[in-house]
Design an enzyme around this catalytic site. Structure first.
Site, PDB file in Angstrom:
ATOM      1  N   CYS A   2       0.819  -1.196   0.000  1.00 56.79           N
ATOM      2  CA  CYS A   2       0.000   0.000   0.000  1.00 56.79           C
ATOM      3  C   CYS A   2       0.857   1.251   0.000  1.00 56.79           C
ATOM      4  CB  CYS A   2      -0.896   0.017   1.250  1.00 56.79           C
ATOM      5  SG  CYS A   2      -1.804  -1.511   1.523  1.00 56.79           S
ATOM      6  N   ASP A  96      -2.991  -9.385   7.465  1.00 51.09           N
ATOM      7  CA  ASP A  96      -1.757  -9.727   8.164  1.00 51.09           C
ATOM      8  C   ASP A  96      -1.179  -8.520   8.892  1.00 51.09           C
ATOM      9  OD1 ASP A  96      -1.436  -9.018   5.304  1.00 51.09           O
ATOM     10  OD2 ASP A  96       0.676  -8.919   5.843  1.00 51.09           O
ATOM     11  N   SER A 364      11.207 -12.340  -6.085  1.00 48.79           N
ATOM     12  CA  SER A 364      12.458 -12.131  -6.802  1.00 48.79           C
ATOM     13  C   SER A 364      13.631 -12.546  -5.925  1.00 48.79           C
ATOM     14  CB  SER A 364      12.606 -10.674  -7.243  1.00 48.79           C
ATOM     15  OG  SER A 364      12.929  -9.856  -6.139  1.00 48.79           O
ATOM     16  N   GLY A 365      14.820 -12.571  -6.522  1.00 52.39           N
ATOM     17  CA  GLY A 365      16.013 -13.045  -5.814  1.00 52.39           C
ATOM     18  C   GLY A 365      16.872 -11.948  -5.228  1.00 52.39           C
TER      19      GLY A 365
END
EC number: 6.3.5.4
Length: 590
Positions: A2, A96, A364-365
């Site tokens: 957000c 969450d 992603s890494g």
């Protein structure tokens, strides 16, 4: 994921007109296209724009508990565990982020010590008139502060504070010089005078225009290097990686991943594929890779396609051309309000635009090289000088080129401060810790956040997780680097988990052919860049034009790219130029 913003007013101050709050919300709408909420209470205004990922129908913010009101940007991956400990009866949503508020109710400003995830959180206590701000330890999510005559304002992006008239779009020359020399900026100061960053892991408590307390949480465990054998370390890494990727896959909306031909994203892919096998199947993993239309460039698309086939992933190579750069670079630079002159912003933005057609979340890494010791500069930094040792980033981008009117004097102050303050179990790990403290949050993660959020996509980085850091940070150097190869333990894990990745092949490196693209248009582009008042202020116009003509040279290419980025950045973020034209249109309208 957000956008958040707000103002805490001093006692007796008159609240700003609602139009100020509406401008804040509008400037952050791209971060949260699924809903906007503006709340005024006591001495605080709070704004939240929502990208719905968890509890899509019931997770709107702000979330309140008694006199406290919270807005948050991020994902709390241990939310299920916190809910079980606190008791689900205390919760009002399935979001969450609500766990941050429930921990605050119990622990006050120490609430963030239990959070596992990426987050920027603001909690206002109306009874006390206090505002608490917190940011995750790795700095995956950002938060900015502007001190006002009548209070304090905060926002997910400095551009929102400027758009609302709460800060001015000036340039700090010391930070500008740091940007030119490093391609990113360090520490608390931003390039905008009057706007500062909340540091990674920092929690602030503010009331009546005063800082009540400040604390900071490290992303890395402390202690001495462990005595541990490789088999035990591999088993521990396996458990940590699988735990982290499972947590990062938690979503109520479709997700995918960015896949290169390298070790880090291959490890994420391997873990995602194993999760599906253990679950007995499921939809194919969706993966995207950038591909370039230039000769002699290390293109990762072929290697990525091989990995995707090995696990049955649905893979797409997104072609990025010089035409794409000229057409979209103003919009891309427009998303980098806190400037990062990293040419990887181009493919990252393009990949996010394509991925948004199918998903709202991308793994992603990022962080693999920093946490697992993938860069050769760590080895050089810890060798004695007679064995080729050298300080990291000892030379700035423009040193020795004769382009700038004067050599920046203080461009390395932030890095030097980090070098003096970081801790680690070995000298080698302390070199890594410098990158984790500055390069990671202020370049790689900032790039990921802005380029993805420009398209309303949430980026997740499972290698940057406290569980993973706990598993690997205190390992001995022999499990970090061996036989001249960094990321030894991660390579060994990947060799077993996805051998098609060829993890012990020479590191190819990631590059974008900006030098070749700039050289193709150098005779037209160089004069346009040199004519920019912001460039003429700092550089010799004749030398700038010559630099662009020779942009394929090893050192000329990144220097020309940096000047191009800065010229566009100044036009858009300081002068207010529109970002919907191409590069040449944007630079021509001085």
């Amino acid at each position: 994921m957000c956008g958040l913003a707000g103002i805490l007013y001093n006692r007796g101050a008159t609240p700003r007109d609602r139009s100020v709050l509406e401008r804040l919300a509008e400037a952050l709408r791209h971060r949260g296209p699924d809903g906007v909420h503006i709340v005024r209470m006591g001495r605080a205004d709070m704004i939240h724009t929502r990208l719905a990922i968890i509890d899509i129908n019931g997770g709107d913010q702000p979330i309140s508990a008694g006199a406290a009101t919270m807005i948050a940007n991020g994902e709390i991956y241990n939310d299920p565990d916190i809910r079980r400990r606190i008791g689900v009866a205390h919760y009002s949503t399935g979001s969450d982020c609500e766990s941050a508020l429930r921990l605050w109710e119990r622990d006050g400003s120490a609430f963030a010590s239990e959070l596992r995830g990426m987050y920027a959180v603001a909690i206002y206590d109306d009874d006390k008139g206090e505002l608490t701000l917190a940011r995750d330890p790795f700095g995956i999510k950002s938060l900015y502060i502007a001190e006002l005559p009548d209070g304090v304002a905060f926002a997910s992006e400095p551009a929102a504070l400027i758009a609302a008239g709460l800060a001015a779009p000036g340039v700090d020359p010391i930070v500008r010089d740091e940007l030119l020399q490093l391609q990113f900026t360090t520490g608390r100061r931003t390039i905008f005078p009057g706007i500062t960053r909340l540091l990674p892991g920092e929690t602030l408590r503010i009331a009546a225009g005063r800082l009540l307390d400040r604390s900071r949480r490290s992303p890395l465990p402390e202690g001495a290097a462990e005595e541990i054998d490789e088999a035990t370390a591999l088993a521990r890494l396996d458990a940590a990686l699988m735990d982290s990727v499972r947590a990062h896959e938690r979503s109520d909306v479709p997700f995918g991943m960015f896949l290169s031909g390298g070790v880090d994203s291959a490890a994420v892919l391997a873990a995602m594929a194993r999760i599906r096998r253990e679950a007995g199947g499921g939809a194919p993993i969706r993966a995207w890779t950038a591909s370039f239309d230039a000769r002699g460039v290390a293109d990762e698309a072929s290697a990525a396609a091989t990995l995707a086939r090995a696990v049955g992933a649905a893979h797409e190579a997104v072609r990025v051309s010089s035409g794409d750069m000229w057409r979209h670079l103003p919009a891309i630079v427009g998303s980098m309000d806190d400037p990062v002159a990293d040419y990887a912003i181009i493919p990252t933005w393009m990949l996010a635009r394509r991925a948004r057609e199918s998903v709202s979340v991308v793994l992603s890494g990022e962080g693999g090289d920093e946490l697992f010791a993938g860069y050769g500069r760590y080895r050089h930094a810890t060798r004695p000088w007679w064995r080729g040792g050298r300080r990291m980033r000892r030379r700035g981008m423009f040193d020795g080129l004769g382009v700038l009117r004067s050599r920046p004097a203080r461009w390395r102050d932030g890095l030097a401060g980090a070098e003096m303050s970081v801790v680690g179990p070995t000298p080698f790990s302390r070199a890594q810790a410098v990158d984790i403290a500055e390069w990671l949050p202020n370049d790689l993660l900032l790039k990921l956040d802005r380029c993805l959020m420009a398209h309303g996509v949430e980026g997740r980085t499972p290698l940057l997780d406290p569980v993973v850091a706990k598993a690997v940070w205190l390992l001995p150097d022999s499990l970090r680097v061996r036989d001249g190869r960094g990321k030894w333990l991660l390579r060994r894990w990947l060799e077993q988990a996805l051998p098609e990745a060829s993890p012990f092949a020479p590191k190819q490196g990631f590059t974008v052919p900006v030098g070749e693209w700039i050289a193709e248009a150098g005779r037209k582009l160089g004069p346009l860049v040199a004519a920019q008042p912001a460039i003429a202020e700092i550089a010799d116009p004749d030398m700038v034009r010559a630099l662009f003509k020779d942009a394929t040279a090893r050192r000329a290419a990144p220097a020309a790219w940096t000047l191009l980025f800065y010229a566009l950045w100044r036009r858009i973020h300081v002068d207010g130029a529109p970002r919907d034209g191409d590069v040449f249109e944007t630079l021509a309208t001085v």
